[in-house]
Design an enzyme around this catalytic site. Sequence first.
Site, PDB file in Angstrom:
ATOM      1  N   GLY A 166     -15.795  24.048 -38.034  1.00  0.00           N
ATOM      2  CA  GLY A 166     -17.001  24.514 -39.004  1.00  0.00           C
ATOM      3  C   GLY A 166     -16.848  24.183 -40.352  1.00  0.00           C
ATOM      4  O   GLY A 166     -17.340  23.540 -41.061  1.00  0.00           O
ATOM      5  N   LEU A 167     -15.967  25.258 -40.967  1.00  0.00           N
ATOM      6  CA  LEU A 167     -15.430  25.225 -42.121  1.00  0.00           C
ATOM      7  C   LEU A 167     -15.233  23.741 -42.803  1.00  0.00           C
ATOM      8  O   LEU A 167     -15.175  23.072 -43.965  1.00  0.00           O
ATOM      9  CB  LEU A 167     -14.461  26.202 -42.596  1.00  0.00           C
ATOM     10  CG  LEU A 167     -13.902  26.099 -44.014  1.00  0.00           C
ATOM     11  CD1 LEU A 167     -15.128  26.539 -45.128  1.00  0.00           C
ATOM     12  CD2 LEU A 167     -13.018  27.299 -44.256  1.00  0.00           C
TER      13      LEU A 167
ATOM     14  N   ASP B  58       0.904  -1.151  -0.119  1.00  0.00           N
ATOM     15  CA  ASP B  58      -0.312  -0.256  -0.087  1.00  0.00           C
ATOM     16  C   ASP B  58       0.899   1.417   0.142  1.00  0.00           C
ATOM     17  O   ASP B  58       0.261   2.220   0.267  1.00  0.00           O
ATOM     18  CB  ASP B  58      -0.805   0.090   1.288  1.00  0.00           C
ATOM     19  CG  ASP B  58      -1.881  -0.980   1.262  1.00  0.00           C
ATOM     20  OD1 ASP B  58      -2.207  -1.361  -0.028  1.00  0.00           O
ATOM     21  OD2 ASP B  58      -2.811  -1.162   2.190  1.00  0.00           O
TER      22      ASP B  58
ATOM     23  N   ASP C  60     -16.722  32.557 -36.299  1.00  0.00           N
ATOM     24  CA  ASP C  60     -16.271  31.516 -36.681  1.00  0.00           C
ATOM     25  C   ASP C  60     -16.376  30.491 -35.508  1.00  0.00           C
ATOM     26  O   ASP C  60     -15.924  29.150 -35.390  1.00  0.00           O
ATOM     27  CB  ASP C  60     -14.800  31.470 -36.525  1.00  0.00           C
ATOM     28  CG  ASP C  60     -14.146  32.101 -35.377  1.00  0.00           C
ATOM     29  OD1 ASP C  60     -15.069  32.734 -34.669  1.00  0.00           O
ATOM     30  OD2 ASP C  60     -12.839  31.977 -35.155  1.00  0.00           O
TER      31      ASP C  60
END
EC number: 1.3.7.7
Length: 534
Positions: A409-410, A36, A274
């Site tokens: 997007g474009l 541990d 944009d």
Amino acid sequence: MKLTLWTYEGPPHVGAMRVATGMTGMHYVLHAPQGDTYADLLFTMIERRGKRPPVSYTTFQARDLGSDTAELFQSACRDAYERFQPQAIMVGSSCTAELIQDDTGGLADALSLPVPVVHLELPSYQRKENFGADESFLQICRKLARPMERTEKVSCNLLGPTALGFRHRDDILEVTRLLEGMGIAVNAVAPMGASPADIARLGAAHFNVLLYPETGESAARWAEKTLKQPYTKTVPIGVGATRDFVAEVAALAGVAPVADDSRLRQPWWSASVDSTYLTGKRVFLFGDATHVIAAARVARDEMGFEVVGMGCYNREFARPMRAAAKGYGLEALVTDDYLEVEEAIQALAPELILGTQMERHIAKRLGIPCAVISAPVHVQDFPARYSPQMGFEGANVLFDTWIHPLTMGLEEHLLTMFREDFEFHDEAGPSHHGGKAVPASAPRADEAAEALPLTGAETAEGGSIPPEAVPPAEAAEAPAGEIVWLTDAERELKKIPFFVRGKARRNTEKFAAEKGLTRISLETLYEAKAHYAR
């Protein structure tokens, strides 16, 4: 407890480690076997801390179980005090040592050390890491903090930040600047950066700012009752939440709700021309409840996303999580099983995933854009740069972080217009992610054959050959029970936008299996579409 390849939270003693490591002048003596002892790995490798965490272990072995493990623990406590000279000591057991049932608190008190000893009793088999951090901080406050005279100038404490927290270092700085701009001093930040002496003077503040409810709410509630300090309920993640936070703090402090937002750019970036491609993007959120609830508000109200799924892994916050999800018309997913999360993501087929390190792995496997918003995180989400999540600068960071994985997007229009183009094809991925260009796959032999001039016989049949008449190469005998897509159906599937194509494929294959079909033709695709559109 269960065996798993991944867990969102460790056992409670990991939460206690996070509290101790974030503090100064505190030492944590952990009754634990050798297996541990992984604190160094957590904090020096993942968080890149420049010094080892203040944790000592008894590191008992199997042969020690037949002897006096209590004496082993007391020796570890004594040695830790003599070597490190801390202002206070935390004592507790790991999940394995809990089975021995040694009274670590009583054993430490019997040593009569000249510093306060904080007893931790963390139920390792019922609770997890965030509870461990929350409970540890509460016990530290109970042991050390006392009511006292308030500071002359209006001041507050920042509660909740810990080591290994998601952007806690930078959030502290951003919120401190926000408060100082309102004329409010910060009395103490705890537990991260605080010493036991700082904890002792928490009562001097006029109110508390609760930054992370998962790790600080119990202490905030205790301070409200014992120290008569109200605390804030709004977490300032996002523009709207930051403005609400400023108003709430102003009401508690009795000052004007003013804040310098001259560095805020996120609203204009989200509304600019944009960025119109963000509107309507379907997003799935998963992580700790605080970050998910805040991020969902930002996603819908500030960036124009559509929230299609949300959930958290910490069951202690299931109620507020479910209440928040109802506001989006959703049912919250509350689970600590990453396989359930992956199944939900596959069913929803979102265009963006906001989650933890595990969701990053899931997204990579499913080919879905992803950004990390919540712990647990890996080393790359402890950046060298200033990168808060809270306040106005945090809103700027959120915009950049969430938008980066998306296809612009474009470029989406180019993918639609030039789907078979050598550069703008689906397999290439967003061009701004760098790496190397992925060439479009070469046409298969059957596709090339279909592109050849038609013979008279073919023209007589209307200029096309039914797939059943001349089976394409990949439609050859498939293994029993396996579904094969015919060429025309595969080509039509590619016309479906890439962010929902996976769901369309799964639905069609499910429809075909229900109908007992082993080959999916164009007609099968249309029938499946009509079936699921009902």
